[in-house]
Write a protein that holds these residues in place. Sequence first.
Motif, PDB file in Angstrom:
ATOM      1  N   LEU A  11      -6.057  -6.381  -2.877  1.00  0.00           N
ATOM      2  CA  LEU A  11      -5.975  -7.700  -3.506  1.00  0.00           C
ATOM      3  C   LEU A  11      -4.623  -7.861  -4.195  1.00  0.00           C
ATOM      4  O   LEU A  11      -3.979  -8.912  -4.087  1.00  0.00           O
ATOM      5  CB  LEU A  11      -7.115  -7.869  -4.519  1.00  0.00           C
ATOM      6  N   ILE A  12      -4.178  -6.825  -4.900  1.00  0.00           N
ATOM      7  CA  ILE A  12      -2.879  -6.858  -5.580  1.00  0.00           C
ATOM      8  C   ILE A  12      -1.742  -7.012  -4.572  1.00  0.00           C
ATOM      9  O   ILE A  12      -0.851  -7.857  -4.739  1.00  0.00           O
ATOM     10  CB  ILE A  12      -2.670  -5.572  -6.412  1.00  0.00           C
ATOM     11  N   ILE A  13      -1.761  -6.187  -3.532  1.00  0.00           N
ATOM     12  CA  ILE A  13      -0.706  -6.255  -2.510  1.00  0.00           C
ATOM     13  C   ILE A  13      -0.745  -7.600  -1.791  1.00  0.00           C
ATOM     14  O   ILE A  13       0.301  -8.192  -1.511  1.00  0.00           O
ATOM     15  CB  ILE A  13      -0.850  -5.100  -1.504  1.00  0.00           C
ATOM     16  N   ILE A  39      14.617  -0.593  -7.215  1.00  0.00           N
ATOM     17  CA  ILE A  39      13.321  -0.608  -6.530  1.00  0.00           C
ATOM     18  C   ILE A  39      12.401   0.470  -7.088  1.00  0.00           C
ATOM     19  O   ILE A  39      11.191   0.256  -7.232  1.00  0.00           O
ATOM     20  CB  ILE A  39      13.522  -0.453  -5.012  1.00  0.00           C
ATOM     21  N   ALA A  40      12.958   1.626  -7.437  1.00  0.00           N
ATOM     22  CA  ALA A  40      12.160   2.701  -8.042  1.00  0.00           C
ATOM     23  C   ALA A  40      11.612   2.264  -9.400  1.00  0.00           C
ATOM     24  O   ALA A  40      10.440   2.499  -9.726  1.00  0.00           O
ATOM     25  CB  ALA A  40      12.999   3.963  -8.193  1.00  0.00           C
ATOM     26  N   ILE A  41      12.456   1.622 -10.197  1.00  0.00           N
ATOM     27  CA  ILE A  41      12.019   1.118 -11.510  1.00  0.00           C
ATOM     28  C   ILE A  41      10.942   0.051 -11.329  1.00  0.00           C
ATOM     29  O   ILE A  41       9.942   0.028 -12.054  1.00  0.00           O
ATOM     30  CB  ILE A  41      13.221   0.547 -12.296  1.00  0.00           C
ATOM     31  N   PHE A  42      11.154  -0.831 -10.362  1.00  0.00           N
ATOM     32  CA  PHE A  42      10.150  -1.861 -10.065  1.00  0.00           C
ATOM     33  C   PHE A  42       8.796  -1.243  -9.752  1.00  0.00           C
ATOM     34  O   PHE A  42       7.761  -1.692 -10.254  1.00  0.00           O
ATOM     35  CB  PHE A  42      10.617  -2.723  -8.887  1.00  0.00           C
ATOM     36  N   SER A  43       8.790  -0.194  -8.944  1.00  0.00           N
ATOM     37  CA  SER A  43       7.543   0.449  -8.548  1.00  0.00           C
ATOM     38  C   SER A  43       6.770   0.961  -9.765  1.00  0.00           C
ATOM     39  O   SER A  43       5.547   0.789  -9.865  1.00  0.00           O
ATOM     40  CB  SER A  43       7.840   1.605  -7.587  1.00  0.00           C
ATOM     41  N   ILE A  44       7.492   1.562 -10.707  1.00  0.00           N
ATOM     42  CA  ILE A  44       6.867   2.098 -11.918  1.00  0.00           C
ATOM     43  C   ILE A  44       6.363   0.969 -12.817  1.00  0.00           C
ATOM     44  O   ILE A  44       5.223   0.986 -13.293  1.00  0.00           O
ATOM     45  CB  ILE A  44       7.859   2.994 -12.685  1.00  0.00           C
ATOM     46  N   GLU A 203     -11.130   3.079 -10.690  1.00  0.00           N
ATOM     47  CA  GLU A 203     -10.741   1.987  -9.782  1.00  0.00           C
ATOM     48  C   GLU A 203      -9.397   1.410 -10.203  1.00  0.00           C
ATOM     49  O   GLU A 203      -8.543   1.105  -9.371  1.00  0.00           O
ATOM     50  CB  GLU A 203     -11.791   0.878  -9.809  1.00  0.00           C
ATOM     51  N   ILE A 204      -9.239   1.260 -11.502  1.00  0.00           N
ATOM     52  CA  ILE A 204      -8.018   0.671 -12.045  1.00  0.00           C
ATOM     53  C   ILE A 204      -6.800   1.538 -11.734  1.00  0.00           C
ATOM     54  O   ILE A 204      -5.758   1.037 -11.304  1.00  0.00           O
ATOM     55  CB  ILE A 204      -8.165   0.474 -13.570  1.00  0.00           C
ATOM     56  N   LEU A 205      -6.930   2.843 -11.934  1.00  0.00           N
ATOM     57  CA  LEU A 205      -5.815   3.759 -11.674  1.00  0.00           C
ATOM     58  C   LEU A 205      -5.458   3.806 -10.191  1.00  0.00           C
ATOM     59  O   LEU A 205      -4.277   3.791  -9.818  1.00  0.00           O
ATOM     60  CB  LEU A 205      -6.157   5.161 -12.180  1.00  0.00           C
ATOM     61  N   VAL A 206      -6.473   3.861  -9.330  1.00  0.00           N
ATOM     62  CA  VAL A 206      -6.231   3.873  -7.880  1.00  0.00           C
ATOM     63  C   VAL A 206      -5.502   2.598  -7.458  1.00  0.00           C
ATOM     64  O   VAL A 206      -4.511   2.647  -6.713  1.00  0.00           O
ATOM     65  CB  VAL A 206      -7.558   4.012  -7.100  1.00  0.00           C
ATOM     66  N   LEU A 213       3.170   2.190  -5.727  1.00  0.00           N
ATOM     67  CA  LEU A 213       3.798   3.155  -4.822  1.00  0.00           C
ATOM     68  C   LEU A 213       4.007   2.557  -3.438  1.00  0.00           C
ATOM     69  O   LEU A 213       5.085   2.696  -2.836  1.00  0.00           O
ATOM     70  CB  LEU A 213       2.933   4.413  -4.730  1.00  0.00           C
ATOM     71  N   THR A 214       3.005   1.875  -2.926  1.00  0.00           N
ATOM     72  CA  THR A 214       3.098   1.262  -1.596  1.00  0.00           C
ATOM     73  C   THR A 214       4.195   0.214  -1.536  1.00  0.00           C
ATOM     74  O   THR A 214       5.029   0.215  -0.619  1.00  0.00           O
ATOM     75  CB  THR A 214       1.753   0.611  -1.211  1.00  0.00           C
TER      76      THR A 214
END
Length: 339
Positions: A11-13, A39-44, A203-206, A213-214
């Motif tokens: 849903l987020i993606i 992009i790495a900072i964005f991911s975090i 669920e939230i962490l996953v 990460l994706t």
Amino acid sequence: MLSSGFKWMFLIIGTTIGAGYASGRELWQFFGLESGLAIAIFSILFSVSCVVIMKVGYQKKSTDYLPVLEVIVGKKLTKLYDVMVFVYLFTTTVVMLAGSGATGQAFYFSYWWGVGFIAVLLVLLFVRGVNSLLTINQFILPILLVGLLSVLVLFTFDHKLALFSNLKHQENWKAAFPFTALNILPLIAVLGAIGNKIQSQKEILVAGIGSGLTLGIVSYIYNNSLIQIAEEILVYEIPLFAILKHYNFGVLVFMSIMLWFAIFTTAASGILGLTTRIQSYWKSPLWVIALCCVTVMVPFTIFGFSTLISYIYPIYGVLNLYVLMRLILYPLWNNKNIA
């Protein structure tokens, strides 16, 4: 619990990978050269933001974004950001409708056929409510991600592109903040609408870590490919087509269909945020509210896809920086334990 986490992750993606992102236009608007660190900072930042939003929604058992927004920005600014979220969802969904029209034009269909087609399907989707959107995301997003990554990796190997050759100079790292901020408001709107459906912290962490990460991996590979065709992007409404032109017609058709589904899922997420908010005032079926929203949106698509992204996205990327800051620092300023 794991399967539910992936459901929210998709849903987020699905909310994030829309016309702007999947087409490459949004990535090119913010990143480009010297953006590996950005992009790495964005991911975090994206992962942290998703986790905080979902935890607040989980605690509040929210059915629309207002309770979540109130906690994140504070009661004094809630009304202002309520309007901002509503306008943002409206304008970005208009961008998605315009993106559908632009995709149709790539196959020599009328722009208005593309807009009208997605408009009708959006209304029909909400006849069954929220569950229809969740089901579509679970089936479409894995195919979209695999298809997009396959094309980008193939393009990387075919053109012998180096993935890590430009990491010495990273002067564009600051772009991570407006780019992340740009995607925050729709996430608050969509994740706020399903807060009462989240069952556990796992669920939230996953969902939060998995989505960050994706998107980080896809963004890096995609941006690296776009750098190689920088001159060609100027003449393409949708940069992805500048990559796809190197492959046969079958690949073009498949990825165009996937691009359209990315547009559709993001538009659907925008409509979900709007309709659930409106429903708190107007007690009507979601599909009726969706029909009213889409009818008002269609005329605004005359401004075109790339024009809308060029002006709207950077403005909101800056305006949302305050929300991003509040999300990152949430454990520090919140009086209650986030867990």
